[in-house]
Motif scaffolding. Sequence first.
Motif, PDB file in Angstrom:
ATOM      1  N   GLY A 173       0.810  -1.212   0.000  1.00  0.00           N
ATOM      2  CA  GLY A 173       0.000   0.000   0.000  1.00  0.00           C
ATOM      3  C   GLY A 173       0.840   1.256   0.000  1.00  0.00           C
ATOM      4  N   TRP A 174       1.901   1.258   0.785  1.00  0.00           N
ATOM      5  CA  TRP A 174       2.801   2.418   0.793  1.00  0.00           C
ATOM      6  C   TRP A 174       3.423   2.647  -0.585  1.00  0.00           C
ATOM      7  CZ3 TRP A 174       5.770   0.960   5.914  1.00  0.00           C
ATOM      8  CH2 TRP A 174       4.931   1.209   7.006  1.00  0.00           C
ATOM      9  N   SER A 175       3.857   1.552  -1.238  1.00  0.00           N
ATOM     10  CA  SER A 175       4.460   1.687  -2.570  1.00  0.00           C
ATOM     11  C   SER A 175       3.472   2.283  -3.558  1.00  0.00           C
ATOM     12  CB  SER A 175       4.935   0.315  -3.069  1.00  0.00           C
ATOM     13  OG  SER A 175       5.985  -0.188  -2.271  1.00  0.00           O
ATOM     14  N   VAL A 176       2.220   1.849  -3.498  1.00  0.00           N
ATOM     15  CA  VAL A 176       1.196   2.395  -4.389  1.00  0.00           C
ATOM     16  C   VAL A 176       0.982   3.879  -4.112  1.00  0.00           C
ATOM     17  CG1 VAL A 176      -1.275   2.324  -4.930  1.00  0.00           C
ATOM     18  CG2 VAL A 176       0.041   0.199  -4.775  1.00  0.00           C
ATOM     19  N   LEU A 177       0.898   4.247  -2.847  1.00  0.00           N
ATOM     20  CA  LEU A 177       0.695   5.650  -2.491  1.00  0.00           C
ATOM     21  C   LEU A 177       1.844   6.529  -2.966  1.00  0.00           C
ATOM     22  CD1 LEU A 177      -0.671   5.234   1.157  1.00  0.00           C
ATOM     23  CD2 LEU A 177      -1.969   5.979  -0.847  1.00  0.00           C
ATOM     24  N   LEU A 178       3.048   5.989  -2.969  1.00  0.00           N
ATOM     25  CA  LEU A 178       4.221   6.765  -3.373  1.00  0.00           C
ATOM     26  C   LEU A 178       4.396   6.821  -4.885  1.00  0.00           C
ATOM     27  CD1 LEU A 178       6.767   5.434  -0.721  1.00  0.00           C
ATOM     28  CD2 LEU A 178       5.827   7.745  -0.837  1.00  0.00           C
ATOM     29  N   ALA A 179       4.169   5.704  -5.572  1.00  0.00           N
ATOM     30  CA  ALA A 179       4.537   5.611  -6.980  1.00  0.00           C
ATOM     31  C   ALA A 179       3.402   5.934  -7.941  1.00  0.00           C
ATOM     32  CB  ALA A 179       5.074   4.205  -7.277  1.00  0.00           C
ATOM     33  N   TRP A 180       2.191   5.538  -7.625  1.00  0.00           N
ATOM     34  CA  TRP A 180       1.096   5.732  -8.570  1.00  0.00           C
ATOM     35  C   TRP A 180       0.861   7.187  -8.961  1.00  0.00           C
ATOM     36  CZ3 TRP A 180      -3.915   2.498  -9.084  1.00  0.00           C
ATOM     37  CH2 TRP A 180      -3.585   1.165  -9.353  1.00  0.00           C
ATOM     38  N   PRO A 181       0.964   8.158  -8.044  1.00  0.00           N
ATOM     39  CA  PRO A 181       0.744   9.547  -8.485  1.00  0.00           C
ATOM     40  C   PRO A 181       1.664   9.974  -9.620  1.00  0.00           C
ATOM     41  CG  PRO A 181       0.677   9.417  -6.092  1.00  0.00           C
ATOM     42  CD  PRO A 181       1.130   8.078  -6.575  1.00  0.00           C
ATOM     43  N   VAL A 182       2.905   9.499  -9.608  1.00  0.00           N
ATOM     44  CA  VAL A 182       3.843   9.866 -10.675  1.00  0.00           C
ATOM     45  C   VAL A 182       3.350   9.349 -12.016  1.00  0.00           C
ATOM     46  CG1 VAL A 182       6.204   9.587 -11.508  1.00  0.00           C
ATOM     47  CG2 VAL A 182       5.770   9.877  -9.061  1.00  0.00           C
ATOM     48  N   TYR A 183       2.990   8.080 -12.054  1.00  0.00           N
ATOM     49  CA  TYR A 183       2.564   7.474 -13.319  1.00  0.00           C
ATOM     50  C   TYR A 183       1.228   8.040 -13.799  1.00  0.00           C
ATOM     51  CZ  TYR A 183       6.229   4.256 -11.942  1.00  0.00           C
ATOM     52  OH  TYR A 183       7.426   3.719 -11.551  1.00  0.00           O
ATOM     53  N   LEU A 184       0.347   8.352 -12.875  1.00  0.00           N
ATOM     54  CA  LEU A 184      -0.937   8.923 -13.260  1.00  0.00           C
ATOM     55  C   LEU A 184      -0.780  10.345 -13.805  1.00  0.00           C
ATOM     56  CD1 LEU A 184      -3.107   7.609 -10.300  1.00  0.00           C
ATOM     57  CD2 LEU A 184      -3.222   6.868 -12.680  1.00  0.00           C
ATOM     58  N   CYS A 185       0.158  11.103 -13.255  1.00  0.00           N
ATOM     59  CA  CYS A 185       0.429  12.448 -13.785  1.00  0.00           C
ATOM     60  C   CYS A 185       0.868  12.391 -15.241  1.00  0.00           C
ATOM     61  CB  CYS A 185       1.502  13.138 -12.946  1.00  0.00           C
ATOM     62  SG  CYS A 185       0.935  13.825 -11.371  1.00  0.00           S
ATOM     63  N   VAL A 186       1.770  11.476 -15.550  1.00  0.00           N
ATOM     64  CA  VAL A 186       2.264  11.345 -16.924  1.00  0.00           C
ATOM     65  C   VAL A 186       1.176  10.801 -17.835  1.00  0.00           C
ATOM     66  CG1 VAL A 186       3.945  10.202 -18.409  1.00  0.00           C
ATOM     67  CG2 VAL A 186       4.647  11.092 -16.176  1.00  0.00           C
ATOM     68  N   ALA A 187       0.439   9.783 -17.385  1.00  0.00           N
ATOM     69  CA  ALA A 187      -0.596   9.190 -18.215  1.00  0.00           C
ATOM     70  C   ALA A 187      -1.705  10.187 -18.549  1.00  0.00           C
ATOM     71  CB  ALA A 187      -1.194   7.973 -17.508  1.00  0.00           C
ATOM     72  N   ALA A 188      -1.986  11.126 -17.643  1.00  0.00           N
ATOM     73  CA  ALA A 188      -3.049  12.112 -17.877  1.00  0.00           C
ATOM     74  C   ALA A 188      -2.682  13.093 -18.987  1.00  0.00           C
ATOM     75  CB  ALA A 188      -3.344  12.872 -16.587  1.00  0.00           C
ATOM     76  N   SER A 189      -1.399  13.425 -19.136  1.00  0.00           N
ATOM     77  CA  SER A 189      -0.985  14.397 -20.157  1.00  0.00           C
ATOM     78  C   SER A 189       0.465  14.128 -20.567  1.00  0.00           C
ATOM     79  CB  SER A 189      -1.135  15.827 -19.618  1.00  0.00           C
ATOM     80  OG  SER A 189      -0.852  16.770 -20.622  1.00  0.00           O
ATOM     81  N   PRO A 190       0.705  13.082 -21.352  1.00  0.00           N
ATOM     82  CA  PRO A 190       2.084  12.710 -21.689  1.00  0.00           C
ATOM     83  C   PRO A 190       2.832  13.766 -22.499  1.00  0.00           C
ATOM     84  CG  PRO A 190       0.494  11.403 -22.932  1.00  0.00           C
ATOM     85  CD  PRO A 190      -0.282  12.138 -21.903  1.00  0.00           C
ATOM     86  N   LEU A 191       2.141  14.465 -23.412  1.00  0.00           N
ATOM     87  CA  LEU A 191       2.834  15.462 -24.220  1.00  0.00           C
ATOM     88  C   LEU A 191       3.299  16.653 -23.385  1.00  0.00           C
ATOM     89  CD1 LEU A 191       0.746  15.511 -27.529  1.00  0.00           C
ATOM     90  CD2 LEU A 191       2.999  14.474 -27.113  1.00  0.00           C
ATOM     91  N   ALA A 192       2.563  16.974 -22.329  1.00  0.00           N
ATOM     92  CA  ALA A 192       3.005  18.051 -21.441  1.00  0.00           C
ATOM     93  C   ALA A 192       4.289  17.644 -20.728  1.00  0.00           C
ATOM     94  CB  ALA A 192       1.904  18.371 -20.436  1.00  0.00           C
ATOM     95  N   TYR A 193       4.352  16.396 -20.289  1.00  0.00           N
ATOM     96  CA  TYR A 193       5.590  15.900 -19.676  1.00  0.00           C
ATOM     97  C   TYR A 193       6.750  15.938 -20.666  1.00  0.00           C
ATOM     98  CZ  TYR A 193       8.947  12.124 -18.911  1.00  0.00           C
ATOM     99  OH  TYR A 193      10.094  11.396 -18.844  1.00  0.00           O
ATOM    100  N   LEU A 194       6.527  15.442 -21.876  1.00  0.00           N
ATOM    101  CA  LEU A 194       7.592  15.386 -22.876  1.00  0.00           C
ATOM    102  C   LEU A 194       8.054  16.780 -23.302  1.00  0.00           C
ATOM    103  CD1 LEU A 194       6.045  12.533 -25.049  1.00  0.00           C
ATOM    104  CD2 LEU A 194       8.140  12.364 -23.692  1.00  0.00           C
ATOM    105  N   GLY A 195       7.162  17.760 -23.206  1.00  0.00           N
ATOM    106  CA  GLY A 195       7.516  19.115 -23.624  1.00  0.00           C
ATOM    107  C   GLY A 195       8.657  19.716 -22.841  1.00  0.00           C
ATOM    108  N   TRP A 196       8.926  19.229 -21.644  1.00  0.00           N
ATOM    109  CA  TRP A 196      10.028  19.753 -20.856  1.00  0.00           C
ATOM    110  C   TRP A 196      11.381  19.501 -21.520  1.00  0.00           C
ATOM    111  CZ3 TRP A 196       9.842  23.116 -17.054  1.00  0.00           C
ATOM    112  CH2 TRP A 196       8.647  23.287 -16.359  1.00  0.00           C
ATOM    113  N   PHE A 197      11.469  18.524 -22.407  1.00  0.00           N
ATOM    114  CA  PHE A 197      12.751  18.168 -23.015  1.00  0.00           C
ATOM    115  C   PHE A 197      12.967  18.819 -24.375  1.00  0.00           C
ATOM    116  CE2 PHE A 197      11.384  14.810 -20.181  1.00  0.00           C
ATOM    117  CZ  PHE A 197      12.497  14.618 -19.397  1.00  0.00           C
ATOM    118  N   GLY A 198      11.994  19.557 -24.843  1.00  0.00           N
ATOM    119  CA  GLY A 198      12.149  20.250 -26.109  1.00  0.00           C
ATOM    120  C   GLY A 198      11.265  19.678 -27.201  1.00  0.00           C
ATOM    121  N   PRO A 199      11.037  20.441 -28.273  1.00  0.00           N
ATOM    122  CA  PRO A 199      10.124  20.014 -29.341  1.00  0.00           C
ATOM    123  C   PRO A 199      10.570  18.753 -30.070  1.00  0.00           C
ATOM    124  CG  PRO A 199      11.338  21.999 -29.968  1.00  0.00           C
ATOM    125  CD  PRO A 199      11.602  21.779 -28.526  1.00  0.00           C
ATOM    126  N   ALA A 200      11.852  18.443 -30.073  1.00  0.00           N
ATOM    127  CA  ALA A 200      12.331  17.240 -30.761  1.00  0.00           C
ATOM    128  C   ALA A 200      11.826  15.967 -30.114  1.00  0.00           C
ATOM    129  CB  ALA A 200      13.862  17.235 -30.797  1.00  0.00           C
TER     130      ALA A 200
END
Length: 491
Positions: free
Chosen positions: A300-327
């Motif tokens: 349960g602790w692992s889920v509480l710690l790790a799932w928010p990260v993956y859910l943030c990316v899954a909700a808007s992957p292009l916004a995450y990728l935009g931090w590294f540049g348009p390429a």
Amino acid sequence: MTDTSEHLRAVARGSTATLLGAVLSTVAGFGLVLVVTRGVDPDPAGRFFAASALFVVALAAAGLGTDTGLARFVLRTDEPTAVRRLVVMAAVPVLVAAGGLALALATWWPDTRWLVWALPLAATSDLCLAAVQAHARFRAAVLIERIVRPAAQIVLVTAVVVAGLPGAALALAWGAAYLLSAVLAVRALHRVLRTPRPAVGGGEAVTPRAFWRFTWARGAARIAQVGVQRLDIVLVAWLLSPTDAAIYTVATRFVVFGQLANQAVSSVVQPRFTLILAGAEGDASARRALLSRVFAVTTGWSVLLAWPVYLCVAASPLAYLGWFGPAYTTDDARTVALVMAGGMLVAVASGPVDTLLLMTGRSTRSLANTLVALVIDVGGCLLLVPRMGIAGAALAWAVAVVVRCTLAVVQVRGDIGLLPGRRLLLLAAAVPLGCVGLPLAALQLLGGLSPATWLLAAAVVAVGYAAVVWRLRARLAVDLFLPARRELVPA
């Protein structure tokens, strides 16, 4: 119930320190990728990422599984000289393997020649810190492996990028940080060996045959495990191009955020499993119930710690990728991020199942599971990458990870009758899904998120998420991180 609380509080105390180190290490690693992708062209960036991935695989191979062997046997002996002999028993083959692999890599993959010199130093650091952690002492490992070395790497690599030095200098700077970590790790082990802990297993004598009979399988499993984590980058560089490897690295980099959070719990619970299994008190059913409770809560602790990260990316992957540049904001990269996030949600929910499998002496089964995953990953990459590009590599990786976790769950439940604690797991999963995943997905659907607004929105929902976790702290057993003692709520 008191024994359960004591074990879980020990895990909570150790996890707090290792989690802090994991966060700092992950931020440094993410920052390093950001510096490289923003500072150099995709081709040299991809060459660096592929070379460093091969280095990590070689480091796992050089370790020969001694981290798990030390974790299993150090607490089972009570003689200081026996502990030192155990460390030496592990060190000699590890250093020989590291030297041989460094020569082989330099010959086979030219881009690694600027960093393989650091492989014996990295192996020394890992071995010493594994011996320290086997004594259930985590501060030195957190400081050296999670803070000092990653900080040194990002500082040195940033200096290279700012100076405009050639791409090979990136590898040289990245490897140089292992010199510092090796020196600090040797000193930390020396201090621990001067003040050994009392044994919990009745002073069990450990022969080289017993040590390596347990460890060889874990060594092979460790190679396969890291191969699943890293070889996809190498295969993408080989089958496609270094530029594609750079895009794939960026699209999968977020995975390490959740992985390190999960490992922060797993690395601390490993010696607790040993203490429970080696304890003489209570009957088999009582120990099984204790194991089940500790396993359920830490999952349960692992889920509480790790799932928010993956859910943030899954909700808007292009916004995450935009931090590294348009390429790096391509449709293929978006698909990779989504597939990786889905695979890791399942993997984290399975809990530290491989750790428990190992601590019950079933290292051969762990090896078989990981080899199956490696075959699926490598075979899938060879089959899918030429046809689907980097999305094929992500699909192969996700299937491999889910299959490995499923096999381990079935084996542990069948062999020792582990009770999963479904109510706690479902609650732990529902909280980040409702507080993080759904709100961010709604914002993305309503108006879209840029990299900056995505980060801002993630910070806002994180506040609400933390408030809900605090509200449910007793049911989630999060209050075990607090000084006050209490009885556990049954799972």
